[in-house]
Design an enzyme around this catalytic site. Sequence first.
Site, PDB file in Angstrom:
ATOM      1  CB  CYS A  48      -0.875   0.006   1.251  1.00 21.41           C
ATOM      2  SG  CYS A  48      -2.051   1.374   1.281  1.00 21.41           S
ATOM      3  CB  CYS A  97      -4.459   3.535  -0.066  1.00 16.98           C
ATOM      4  SG  CYS A  97      -4.587   3.637   1.723  1.00 16.98           S
ATOM      5  CE  LYS A 105      -6.931  -0.760   5.369  1.00 14.69           C
ATOM      6  NZ  LYS A 105      -5.563  -0.477   4.930  1.00 14.69           N
ATOM      7  NE  ARG A 110      -6.193   5.371   4.894  1.00  6.92           N
ATOM      8  CZ  ARG A 110      -5.201   6.228   4.638  1.00  6.92           C
ATOM      9  NH1 ARG A 110      -5.248   6.976   3.559  1.00  6.92           N
ATOM     10  NH2 ARG A 110      -4.175   6.328   5.457  1.00  6.92           N
ATOM     11  CD  GLU A 165     -13.989  -5.404  -1.966  1.00  3.93           C
ATOM     12  OE1 GLU A 165     -13.059  -6.019  -2.525  1.00  3.93           O
ATOM     13  OE2 GLU A 165     -14.219  -4.199  -2.184  1.00  3.93           O
ATOM     14  CE  LYS A 187      -5.906  -2.646   8.748  1.00  2.00           C
ATOM     15  NZ  LYS A 187      -4.992  -2.069   7.816  1.00  2.00           N
ATOM     16  CE1 TYR A 235       0.936  -2.827  15.154  1.00  2.00           C
ATOM     17  CE2 TYR A 235      -1.439  -2.993  15.456  1.00  2.00           C
ATOM     18  CZ  TYR A 235      -0.353  -2.631  14.688  1.00  2.00           C
ATOM     19  OH  TYR A 235      -0.560  -2.086  13.438  1.00  2.00           O
TER      20      TYR A 235
HETATM   21  C1  PBG Z   1      -2.393   0.754   4.960  1.00  2.00           C
HETATM   22  C2  PBG Z   1      -2.623   0.140   6.273  1.00  2.00           C
HETATM   23  C3  PBG Z   1      -3.216   0.739   7.391  1.00  2.00           C
HETATM   24  C4  PBG Z   1      -3.188  -0.227   8.406  1.00  2.00           C
HETATM   25  C5  PBG Z   1      -2.587  -1.347   7.886  1.00  2.00           C
HETATM   26  N1  PBG Z   1      -2.272  -1.109   6.561  1.00  2.00           N
HETATM   27  C6  PBG Z   1      -3.672   2.122   7.586  1.00  2.00           C
HETATM   28  C7  PBG Z   1      -4.897   2.605   6.926  1.00  2.00           C
HETATM   29  O1  PBG Z   1      -5.549   1.937   6.143  1.00  2.00           O
HETATM   30  O2  PBG Z   1      -5.170   3.779   7.194  1.00  2.00           O
HETATM   31  C8  PBG Z   1      -3.712  -0.036   9.791  1.00  2.00           C
HETATM   32  C9  PBG Z   1      -3.272  -1.048  10.786  1.00  2.00           C
HETATM   33  C10 PBG Z   1      -3.550  -0.688  12.184  1.00  2.00           C
HETATM   34  O3  PBG Z   1      -4.336   0.232  12.493  1.00  2.00           O
HETATM   35  O4  PBG Z   1      -2.972  -1.341  13.061  1.00  2.00           O
HETATM   36  N2  PBG Z   1      -1.012   0.779   4.644  1.00  2.00           N
END
Ligand code: PBG
Length: 324
Positions: A119, A129, A194, A216, A232, A247, A312
């Site tokens: 991304c 993105c 997502k 976004r 999706e 996610k 995490y």
């Molecule tokens: C995009 C990406 C994001 C996260 C993972 N990949 C940020 C977004 O979409 O704004 C978020 C992961 C997290 O919040 O732990 N590169």
Amino acid sequence: MPFPLQRPRRLRQTPAIRRLVSETELSVGHLILPLFVTHEKGRQEITSMPGQYRLSIPALIKEVEEAHQLGIPAVILFGIPRIKDEYGSGATDPNGIVQEAIRAVKDKTPEMLVITDICIDEYTSHGHCGLVKDGKIMNDDTLDVLSRMALTHVQAGADLVAPSDMMDGRVGAIRKALDANGYQEKPILSYAAKYASCFYAPFREAAQSSPQFGDRKSYQMDPANRREALREVMLDIEEGADMIMVKPALPYLDIISDIKRQFPLPLAAYQVSGEFSMIKAAVKLGYLDESRAMMETLIAIRRAGADMILTYFAKEAARLIRNV
Ligand code: PBG
């Protein structure tokens, strides 16, 4: 056969019997640790994510080694480049921060699976993105950048690429680029469902990737939508995805459960930054017990149907599971 014949409490009397009838397991082998890598020296703690750091490559290597010792099978890398520009050029640089980090990690800890996030938001000055033209996020123009980014990652030694941009057709484009260059065997873990979530806020502080205008919502999914997630996933499978991701995780357990029931691919869920920070904050205020909140949320995500979890908490959970 109601009470008094049926007494569910009979099976809850001792730790041993509770273990015997436990339906869901969380093992270290299910965990993926997200890590942030930067050109800066040493490591800087991320204010909104206590205990998480932006890591220099040497600090990253130490972190990966520690995760490996704990039995964690995979990490996912996010890069913070020195310079951001309109085109996200740093993302496709063969000597970019993530590409360098992959080489360093695979050199020192070759057994560790290295997944990379595909991304460009960490690399663009506007923080989106996709490529931007006249204030619009350009879908098809972005596919080429994403494909080149994925290619430089596997060339550097990445084991798996994980597109998280939500452009239409990106899985197919990346698959094609990898195949054309002899990487037919590198799997794609697609962030298929997502959502446009507020729970990414701490990550955006970590990666300095907040959109500089707008939001976004024109590419990430509406939290109100459930069937759309299946669409999706269906498309990503048709385009060649090997694994699927949902996610965030905890607010989307129904989505995890739906996808698990309908598709046979391995399913990942991302317990995102906000889910992590929310628990950390409550713990700091004395409102929640950290270990129990962590384990209960991770078990819930597994119970809903996730095969693997990006979290995490991976190291803390691994220590707890292994009692070290
Ligand atoms: C995009 C990406 C994001 C996260 C993972 N990949 C940020 C977004 O979409 O704004 C978020 C992961 C997290 O919040 O732990 N590169």
